[in-house]
Scaffold this motif. Structure first.
Motif, PDB file in Angstrom:
ATOM      1  N   GLY A  68       2.086  -6.301  -5.391  1.00 40.67           N
ATOM      2  CA  GLY A  68       3.374  -6.528  -4.750  1.00 40.67           C
ATOM      3  C   GLY A  68       4.459  -6.880  -5.574  1.00 40.67           C
ATOM      4  N   GLY A  85       3.708  -3.904  -9.068  1.00 40.15           N
ATOM      5  CA  GLY A  85       2.732  -3.045  -9.136  1.00 40.15           C
ATOM      6  C   GLY A  85       1.956  -2.661 -10.276  1.00 40.15           C
ATOM      7  N   GLN A  89      -5.270   7.576  -6.804  1.00 40.59           N
ATOM      8  CA  GLN A  89      -3.815   7.376  -7.080  1.00 40.59           C
ATOM      9  C   GLN A  89      -3.444   8.409  -8.238  1.00 40.59           C
ATOM     10  OE1 GLN A  89      -1.851   6.166  -4.869  1.00 40.59           O
ATOM     11  NE2 GLN A  89      -2.734   4.867  -3.760  1.00 40.59           N
ATOM     12  N   PHE A 137       1.874   6.625 -10.125  1.00 45.82           N
ATOM     13  CA  PHE A 137       1.657   5.276  -9.581  1.00 45.82           C
ATOM     14  C   PHE A 137       1.019   4.041 -10.506  1.00 45.82           C
ATOM     15  CE2 PHE A 137      -0.781   2.308  -6.995  1.00 45.82           C
ATOM     16  CZ  PHE A 137      -0.180   2.053  -6.196  1.00 45.82           C
ATOM     17  N   ASP A 148       5.379   3.916 -11.735  1.00 40.81           N
ATOM     18  CA  ASP A 148       6.194   3.450 -10.534  1.00 40.81           C
ATOM     19  C   ASP A 148       6.100   2.080 -10.264  1.00 40.81           C
ATOM     20  OD1 ASP A 148       6.391   6.184 -10.156  1.00 40.81           O
ATOM     21  OD2 ASP A 148       4.873   6.445  -8.534  1.00 40.81           O
ATOM     22  N   GLN A 183       6.657  -1.178  -8.049  1.00 36.66           N
ATOM     23  CA  GLN A 183       6.444  -1.660  -6.643  1.00 36.66           C
ATOM     24  C   GLN A 183       7.111  -3.029  -6.582  1.00 36.66           C
ATOM     25  OE1 GLN A 183       5.166   0.489  -4.544  1.00 36.66           O
ATOM     26  NE2 GLN A 183       4.468   1.917  -6.234  1.00 36.66           N
ATOM     27  N   ASN A 184       8.051  -3.062  -5.567  1.00 33.65           N
ATOM     28  CA  ASN A 184       8.512  -4.611  -5.412  1.00 33.65           C
ATOM     29  C   ASN A 184       8.638  -4.783  -3.854  1.00 33.65           C
ATOM     30  OD1 ASN A 184      10.037  -6.953  -5.286  1.00 33.65           O
ATOM     31  ND2 ASN A 184      11.825  -6.143  -6.136  1.00 33.65           N
ATOM     32  N   SER A 185       7.656  -5.646  -3.301  1.00 32.78           N
ATOM     33  CA  SER A 185       7.657  -6.026  -2.055  1.00 32.78           C
ATOM     34  C   SER A 185       7.898  -7.556  -1.762  1.00 32.78           C
ATOM     35  CB  SER A 185       6.337  -5.760  -1.318  1.00 32.78           C
ATOM     36  OG  SER A 185       5.326  -6.196  -2.050  1.00 32.78           O
ATOM     37  N   THR A 211      14.350  -6.997  -9.194  1.00 35.28           N
ATOM     38  CA  THR A 211      13.170  -6.116  -9.997  1.00 35.28           C
ATOM     39  C   THR A 211      12.960  -7.084 -11.109  1.00 35.28           C
ATOM     40  OG1 THR A 211      14.379  -4.159  -9.378  1.00 35.28           O
ATOM     41  CG2 THR A 211      12.824  -4.167 -11.229  1.00 35.28           C
ATOM     42  N   CYS A 243      -6.639   0.202 -10.273  1.00 30.00           N
ATOM     43  CA  CYS A 243      -5.296   0.881  -9.652  1.00 30.00           C
ATOM     44  C   CYS A 243      -5.319   2.204  -9.539  1.00 30.00           C
ATOM     45  CB  CYS A 243      -4.328   0.752 -10.976  1.00 30.00           C
ATOM     46  SG  CYS A 243      -3.795  -1.161 -11.033  1.00 30.00           S
ATOM     47  N   ILE A 261      -1.578   0.047   0.074  1.00 28.91           N
ATOM     48  CA  ILE A 261      -1.293  -1.294  -0.235  1.00 28.91           C
ATOM     49  C   ILE A 261      -1.346  -2.489   0.763  1.00 28.91           C
ATOM     50  CG2 ILE A 261       0.297  -2.773  -1.571  1.00 28.91           C
ATOM     51  CD1 ILE A 261       1.022  -0.572  -3.322  1.00 28.91           C
TER      52      ILE A 261
END
Length: 931
Positions: free
Chosen positions: A572, A575, A723, A727, A731, A733-735, A740, A798, A804
């Protein structure tokens, strides 16, 4: 042997207590040679004292007569000038006046042995000689001859007075030296009273004149008939190569119980030999409780025991026997009052006495090892030779040589005449061997004789002065002596390198097991000496090799399982790209740190690790405080990491239960109880199987690598919804809800957690065979293995990760188990892969408990804990810190118990271990989800 003990200067040991010879050599002959050397020095010193005293007496009488001569000359000076133009007449009258009574003209008789070569002249002759010298010095000047006489006599008086002063100084130095020596003459009986009626003494026969003899192994042989010298028509044994032993009459044999008695240590000596080498505290206690063990017989018995053990292939026990024998010899030489001082000095780090003693032990053991190797080689080459007993002449000490001196063919002195007569009685073959001056040829002839005849020959050689033992002493206090010692050390080092090179060229099959054990023992002793220089005594058992320590360290580092346990953090927060590329950066930085730690660990191999290094390297004004703070941070981090690892094992086990039985709900107390069980298992292994840790660690290393390969192959082969590469490598990923940049920083935590605890070998150095060499290698190797396995694992996982959100919210509480299930689509397959990791984590808990207990032991040894004396105690039988192990177990269980009451408190403890000290346990999110 150079020993800088001033107290020893007051001892003049003429017994055999200061003699150390090979156990397989005739010790009494060497003892007698050393005794003769000491007695000769003592005789020369006393003879010189008597000579100086006698010369002073003679000079005092001469001074009295010179004074009378001067007085007479001064009284007749005016008369000589007025009445006689010839002063020589008055000089003669003055000389007659000072002569005095004829009874006093004879000087005192010298003591026995003093000035025996020349007869002492009378005082009148001395004065006449003095007057002649004065006249000669005055010359032919009649006008001032009388004054010249007075001046000349006064000058000779001054010379005699100066000579008396010099003699007095020399005499004072010799008497001072003599007073330092404690000999049998210093012992006096104050009084002796007895009420027992004694039998009237019988008259003793007249004492026979004393003759100097050489001690032999079989004195009974001396009472047999002398050697018969035969020509070529009938050769005796030893004349030539064809030798046969004579048949002796058994009735004439004389036995000597003392010489025939078998030398071996008593039960007390054997008990002392079982004490571990380096445990000086226990040795001192044993000697204090058993004074009889210091007797010389125990020393000889232990040396013989060590020699026999080396012959039987027990090098470790043999070296321990030598160590204990020399320890007793030193204690006996120092006396009752010096034992405590000796033990204090050899246990003081860096003290010269410690180096001298250990060098003495190594030299003695090396001589025994060399001799036993020669005997084994001779027996292997000629098995029948072991059945024949021979007398051979050898110099055991490399600095000692046996010289052959043949008496002159035309002797003039009585002693030489007697020696020549003995030489003429020898067989022709022995005479030719002696005339060659080569000891090997003499030994060849002696080897052809029977033991009795050879002993008789050796006795005559010593009695006739044809054999002499010369001992070269190297004075280590002088520059020349130090150069010689340095040369000997370089020679020994070169020989050792040559042996190692020969072993490498010859192949592994030619290296004997005994040689390997000897080298291991030497290395262990060297490592004990390094630890002693750091101020610590070796108490733990050294059992870890390089491979075992790599497995032990990697079972804690085990990067790929650590990354899997906190996988959800990186997913998260950036990524896969952040996880993979940050992992490479973390590995590079970690290697830089690891190399630095390895270098310091090589120089300071002690269980204290970082806090000990701070104490040794920090500036003195802050070293103490920084040492204490570092120690507590280190201990806290290791103990918290152990507690968190126990939770990881519990979570993986309960996660599999949830996967297998979806209706099962994980509770807090379930986790705590399973964590307790893990702690108890680790404690049991550490208490009752410490000798198995090295083997377990080697097995774990293999299990870890095989499990890694199985997991990677299975998930890549079974997963059909991988994947894309974008990915995995690109790529972002930021949750997290943060920016960033901050999300990327948070993602670094997962990579940091996967590379920690690689300093583990530094806390286990005192249980490694070669820590100064192998501990740094274990540190670096564990980092390299962790870096490679972690990189491959991250890429594989990965590619195989599914949704996710579903992975993060898995009811198992462990995202990695969910990934296994998604890849294999099988509960059994997912549980099988998870079980492989559970085994690794269990061994990780065991290793962390061992590391934590050793760190606590080291910190307590330095007084850093409450009740330090208790927790620094090492069990003598198992050689492990039992109380430190139990304390580690209790602290880990206490930390686990916090989870009963509050999740926040437990997370705080674990955060200290993970964030502050880079220790394992960053599974806070998992625990929060389960809660």
């Amino acid at each position: 042997m150079v020993v800088n003990y001033s107290k020893w200067d007051a001892l003049e040991l003429s017994d055999d207590s200061d003699i150390e010879v090979h156990p397989n050599v005739d010790k009494r002959s060497f003892i007698r040679a050393k005794q003769n050397q000491i007695h000769q020095q003592r005789y020369e010193r006393r003879h010189q004292i008597e000579t100086l005293k006698y010369e002073r007496i003679i000079n005092d009488g001469l001074l009295q007569r010179i004074d009378k001569l001067l007085t007479s000359l001064q009284q007749h000076a005016q008369q000589a000038a007025a009445l006689s133009p010839n002063p020589d007449e008055f000089m003669m009258n003055a000389l007659m006046d000072c002569a005095g009574d004829g009874a006093d003209d004879e000087p005192p008789k010298p003591p026995p042995g003093v000035h025996t070569q020349t007869e002492q002249p009378r005082y009148s002759v001395m004065m006449a000689s003095l007057v002649d010298q004065v006249k000669k010095e005055a010359g032919d000047k009649p006008q001032d001859r009388l004054q010249s006489y007075l001046k000349g006599v006064q000058g000779h008086k001054t010379k005699v007075e100066n000579l008396q002063t010099e003699l007095m100084q020399k005499l004072a130095e010799l008497e001072k030296e003599e007073s330092k020596k404690i000999t049998s003459d210093s012992i006096h009986t104050g009084f002796s009273v007895s009420s027992v009626s004694k039998e009237k003494e019988k008259p003793k026969p007249a004492a026979e004149p004393k003759s100097e003899t050489v001690e032999v192994l079989n004195p009974g042989a001396l009472k047999r008939d002398s050697l018969k010298r035969l020509d070529s028509a009938g050769q005796s044994s030893g004349a030539e190569a064809d030798v046969e032993d004579e048949v002796k009459d058994p009735s004439k044999a004389v036995e000597d119980d003392d010489d025939e008695e078998h030398i071996e240590p008593s039960e007390l000596g054997k008990a002392f030999a079982k004490i571990k080498m380096g445990d000086y505290k226990k040795c001192l206690q044993f000697i204090s409780e058993n004074r009889d063990v210091v007797k010389e017989r125990e020393t000889d018995g232990l040396l013989v025991e060590g020699f026999n053990a080396q012959m039987d292939g027990k090098p470790e026990y043999a070296k321990n026997c030598v160590h204990k024998a020399l320890l007793l010899q030193y204690c006996r030489s120092l006396g009752k009052d010096g034992v405590g001082l000796f033990f204090k000095r050899i246990t003081t780090p860096g003290h010269q006495a410690q180096k001298v003693f250990l060098d003495d032990v190594n030299d003695t053991y090396n001589r025994i090892r060399s001799r036993t190797a020669e005997l084994a080689k001779e027996r292997a080459a000629n098995p029948k030779a072991t059945e024949t007993e021979q007398i051979q002449l050898h110099a055991v000490d490399p600095s000692t040589s046996i010289n052959i001196k043949i008496p002159s063919a035309s002797p003039t002195d009585e002693v030489e005449i007697k020696a020549r007569e003995m030489f003429d009685t020898f067989p022709p073959g022995l005479q030719r061997a002696l005339e060659s001056g080569e000891l090997d040829k003499v030994n060849e002839v002696l080897g052809k004789m029977s033991v009795e005849e050879a002993e008789e020959v050796v006795e005559k050689l010593g009695e006739g002065g044809m054999l002499s033992v010369e001992e070269g002493v190297i004075d280590g206090t002088t520059e020349e002596g130090r150069e010689k010692l340095k040369g000997l050390e370089e020679k020994a080092r070169a020989e050792k390198l040559a042996e190692e090179e020969a072993a490498r060229n010859g192949g592994v099959g030619e290296v004997e097991i005994a040689d390997v054990d000897d080298k291991t023992q030497d290395v262990t002793l060297h490592e004990d000496a390094i630890l002693s220089k750091l101020g610590y005594q070796q108490e733990l058992k050294r059992s870890f090799g390089l491979l075992g320590m790599i497995g032990f360290s990697f079972s804690i580092v085990t990067s790929w399982t650590a990354l899997g346990s906190v996988l959800i953090i990186g997913v998260g927060a950036g990524g896969p790209p952040v996880m993979i590329w940050s992992w490479l950066g973390i590995c590079v930085v970690t290697l830089a740190v690891a190399y630095s730690l390895a270098e310091i660990c090589s120089a300071f191999p002690t269980n204290g690790g970082q806090y000990s290094w701070v104490a040794m390297l920090a500036p003195p004004r802050i070293a103490r405080g920084m040492n204490w703070v570092t120690g507590w941070f280190m201990i806290t981090g290791i103990l918290a990491a152990g507690a968190s690892t126990n939770f990881i094992s519990a979570i993986f086990i309960l996660g599999q239960a949830n996967l297998s039985f979806p209706g099962y709900e994980i509770q807090r107390w379930h986790i705590v109880l399973l964590a307790y069980l893990t702690t108890w298992i680790s404690t049991t292994v550490n208490l009752y199987g410490p000798h198995l840790l090295d083997r377990i660690s080697r097995g774990v290393l293999i299990w870890n690598i095989v499990s890694f390969v199985v997991v990677i192959v299975v998930i890549l082969a079974c997963n059909d919804h991988k994947q894309p590469a974008s990915f995995v490598f690109r790529d972002f990923q930021n949750s997290t809800g943060f920016s960033t940049g901050f999300a990327a920083i948070l993602g670094l935590l997962q990579s940091s957690n996967g590379m920690c605890c690689y300093d583990t070998p530094a806390h286990m150095t005192e249980e490694m065979l070669q820590p100064s060499r192998e501990a740094p290698r274990a540190i670096i190797m564990s980092v390299y293995i962790g870096a490679m396995t972690g990189f491959v694992f991250l890429i594989s996982v990965c590619f195989c990760i599914g949704d996710i959100t579903n992975t993060a919210e898995s009811t198992t509480g462990v995202p990695l188990i969910q990934i296994f299930y998604d890849s294999t689509q099988s509960t059994v397959g997912a549980c099988f892969l998870s079980s492989l990791i559970v085994v690794i984590v269990l061994f990780c808990s065991n290793a962390l408990l061992a590391e934590g207990s050793r760190s606590l032991f080291a910190f307590a040894r330095d007084g850093g804990l409450p009740f330090s004396r208790l927790f620094a105690t090492v069990d003598g039988k198992r050689q492990i810190p039992i109380y430190a192990i139990l304390l580690t177990c209790g602290v880990q269980m206490a930390l686990n118990s916090i989870y009963f009451g509050t999740l926040t408190g437990f997370n705080t403890i674990i955060s200290i271990a993970t964030e502050g000290f880079c220790k394992r346990g960053s599974h806070l999110e998992i625990l929060q989800k389960i809660s």
